[in-house]
Motif scaffolding. Structure first.
Motif, PDB file in Angstrom:
ATOM      1  N   HIS A   1       0.990   2.496  -3.839  1.00 15.71           N
ATOM      2  CA  HIS A   1       0.152   2.539  -2.564  1.00 15.71           C
ATOM      3  C   HIS A   1      -1.195   2.489  -2.199  1.00 15.71           C
ATOM      4  O   HIS A   1      -1.572   1.899  -1.431  1.00 15.71           O
ATOM      5  CB  HIS A   1       0.970   3.944  -1.956  1.00 15.71           C
ATOM      6  N   GLU A   2      -1.703   3.183  -3.378  1.00 15.27           N
ATOM      7  CA  GLU A   2      -3.343   3.082  -3.339  1.00 15.27           C
ATOM      8  C   GLU A   2      -3.557   1.458  -3.651  1.00 15.27           C
ATOM      9  O   GLU A   2      -4.728   1.020  -2.876  1.00 15.27           O
ATOM     10  CB  GLU A   2      -3.824   3.954  -4.543  1.00 15.27           C
ATOM     11  N   VAL A   3      -2.910   0.999  -4.310  1.00 17.39           N
ATOM     12  CA  VAL A   3      -3.519  -0.427  -4.598  1.00 17.39           C
ATOM     13  C   VAL A   3      -3.042  -1.387  -3.420  1.00 17.39           C
ATOM     14  O   VAL A   3      -3.972  -2.141  -2.712  1.00 17.39           O
ATOM     15  CB  VAL A   3      -2.541  -1.051  -5.727  1.00 17.39           C
TER      16      VAL A   3
ATOM     17  N   ARG B   1       6.197   4.338   2.830  1.00 22.25           N
ATOM     18  CA  ARG B   1       4.858   4.204   3.128  1.00 22.25           C
ATOM     19  C   ARG B   1       4.570   2.874   2.440  1.00 22.25           C
ATOM     20  O   ARG B   1       3.958   1.719   3.127  1.00 22.25           O
ATOM     21  CB  ARG B   1       3.972   4.986   2.829  1.00 22.25           C
ATOM     22  N   ILE B   2       5.079   2.809   1.261  1.00 26.32           N
ATOM     23  CA  ILE B   2       4.633   1.441   0.445  1.00 26.32           C
ATOM     24  C   ILE B   2       5.456   0.225   1.225  1.00 26.32           C
ATOM     25  O   ILE B   2       4.714  -0.985   1.414  1.00 26.32           O
ATOM     26  CB  ILE B   2       5.589   1.309  -0.853  1.00 26.32           C
ATOM     27  N   SER B   3       6.549   0.373   1.821  1.00 24.39           N
ATOM     28  CA  SER B   3       7.360  -0.940   2.264  1.00 24.39           C
ATOM     29  C   SER B   3       6.732  -1.337   3.700  1.00 24.39           C
ATOM     30  O   SER B   3       6.710  -2.251   4.169  1.00 24.39           O
ATOM     31  CB  SER B   3       8.938  -0.493   2.643  1.00 24.39           C
ATOM     32  N   GLU B   4       6.267  -0.190   4.216  1.00 25.56           N
ATOM     33  CA  GLU B   4       5.267  -0.590   5.578  1.00 25.56           C
ATOM     34  C   GLU B   4       4.229  -1.074   5.420  1.00 25.56           C
ATOM     35  O   GLU B   4       3.801  -1.859   6.266  1.00 25.56           O
ATOM     36  CB  GLU B   4       5.161   0.974   6.289  1.00 25.56           C
ATOM     37  N   LEU B   5       3.437  -0.913   4.301  1.00 27.10           N
ATOM     38  CA  LEU B   5       2.145  -1.751   3.984  1.00 27.10           C
ATOM     39  C   LEU B   5       2.640  -3.099   3.574  1.00 27.10           C
ATOM     40  O   LEU B   5       1.833  -3.698   3.960  1.00 27.10           O
ATOM     41  CB  LEU B   5       1.469  -0.627   2.938  1.00 27.10           C
ATOM     42  N   ARG B   6       3.606  -3.107   2.953  1.00 29.48           N
ATOM     43  CA  ARG B   6       3.892  -4.444   2.528  1.00 29.48           C
ATOM     44  C   ARG B   6       4.288  -5.313   3.777  1.00 29.48           C
ATOM     45  O   ARG B   6       3.947  -6.397   3.818  1.00 29.48           O
ATOM     46  CB  ARG B   6       4.992  -4.362   1.523  1.00 29.48           C
TER      47      ARG B   6
ATOM     48  N   GLN C   1      -5.788  -3.229  -0.648  1.00 24.85           N
ATOM     49  CA  GLN C   1      -5.681  -4.716   0.010  1.00 24.85           C
ATOM     50  C   GLN C   1      -5.765  -4.780   1.225  1.00 24.85           C
ATOM     51  O   GLN C   1      -6.152  -5.950   1.853  1.00 24.85           O
ATOM     52  CB  GLN C   1      -4.273  -5.550  -0.772  1.00 24.85           C
ATOM     53  N   GLU C   2      -5.115  -3.816   2.036  1.00 21.24           N
ATOM     54  CA  GLU C   2      -5.203  -3.868   3.330  1.00 21.24           C
ATOM     55  C   GLU C   2      -6.596  -3.530   4.088  1.00 21.24           C
ATOM     56  O   GLU C   2      -7.073  -3.761   5.002  1.00 21.24           O
ATOM     57  CB  GLU C   2      -4.271  -2.882   4.228  1.00 21.24           C
ATOM     58  N   GLY C   3      -7.599  -2.982   3.100  1.00 16.85           N
ATOM     59  CA  GLY C   3      -8.719  -2.809   3.617  1.00 16.85           C
ATOM     60  C   GLY C   3      -9.041  -1.243   4.069  1.00 16.85           C
ATOM     61  O   GLY C   3      -9.825  -0.987   4.761  1.00 16.85           O
TER      62      GLY C   3
END
Length: 259
Positions: free
Chosen positions: A248-250, A68-73, A254-256
């Motif tokens: 992931h929360e951070v 999930r973190i990689s996908e958000l990044r 950032q993504e809003g």
């Protein structure tokens, strides 16, 4: 008495008698090694099942958060490299989840009784495929031995006894082909049995050097110290999960979007 009997035997009969005794000894050794092998396989499978249930599942959760973190990044900073890392992380999460919830994770510990072990030895001595006389006998023995292995691993002594009764071993019978033919068969059986013992020894060495065997040994050493290795691993992974959740929360903020 035995010396008098020996004096009445012809040289080829004496040789046949010696080979029969040699065959009986190698049968016993082979049965013992087969038991050792199936026991080690069962022990490692049971430990692996425990590991997957206790530690593998939390590793799967950790890899899910990493994916999930990689996908958000990749969303926050689109690039081919970021997308590739996200895909790799997702694939890793998928594989870890499948391993943690595989059939191997269902294997449980159970203690095999001395009676069950003794019965398995008897089955292995009587019906082992390497003691076959011909291709038809080999096929039959192979089938019965596979059933015996499954019965032993399941702790089913009734099934083992049934296999032994159904087989009605005739391997020791003289088939009217003369001493020479029987001697050749016995020598062949001895050779095949020795080869199988050597093969089992190699497989035992390979299993003992496997990653799961080394982990099991570490767990046993920790247990002697009053510690629980798998519980410690689980705790360490859960701490990583908590850090991943925060990360992931951070990123989600950032993504809003809500985490």
């Amino acid at each position: 008495m035995s010396s008098q009997v020996s004096q009445r035997l012809k040289p080829e009969e004496e040789e046949l008698l010696r080979k029969r005794e040699e065959l009986a000894a190698i049968r016993a050794t082979l049965a013992e090694r087969e038991l050792e092998l199936v026991d080690l396989r069962s022990q490692l499978a049971a430990f692996e099942g425990r590991y997957l249930r206790q530690v593998g599942t939390v590793y799967a959760e950790l890899d899910e958060w990493k994916a999930r973190i990689s996908e958000l990044r990749a969303k926050l900073d689109p690039s081919a490299a970021a997308s590739a890392r996200a895909e790799e992380a997702r694939e890793q999460a998928r594989q870890t989840y499948q391993e943690a919830h595989s059939k191997a994770s269902e294997t449980r510990d159970f203690t095999r009784s001395p009676e069950l072990k003794s019965l398995f030895r008897e089955v292995a001595k009587r019906i082992h495929p390497d003691l076959s006389k011909d291709s038809r006998d080999l096929e039959r023995r192979t089938r019965f031995m596979a059933e015996a292995n499954r019965a032993y691993e399941a702790g089913d002594s009734a099934a083992l006894q049934r296999i032994l009764d159904e087989y009605r071993d005739g391997a020791d019978a003289v088939e009217g082909e003369g001493i020479g033919a029987e001697l050749i068969r016995i020598i062949r059986q001895i050779s095949l049995a020795r080869d199988r013992v050597a093969a089992i020894e190699r497989e035992l060495d390979t299993l003992r050097q496997s990653q799961i065997a080394r982990l099991k040994k570490q767990a046993e050493e920790r247990e002697q110290e009053g510690r629980d290795l798998l519980a410690e691993l689980e705790t360490a992974v859960r701490e990583q999960i908590e850090l991943a959740r925060k990360e992931h929360e951070v990123l989600a903020k950032q993504e809003g979007k809500p985490a």
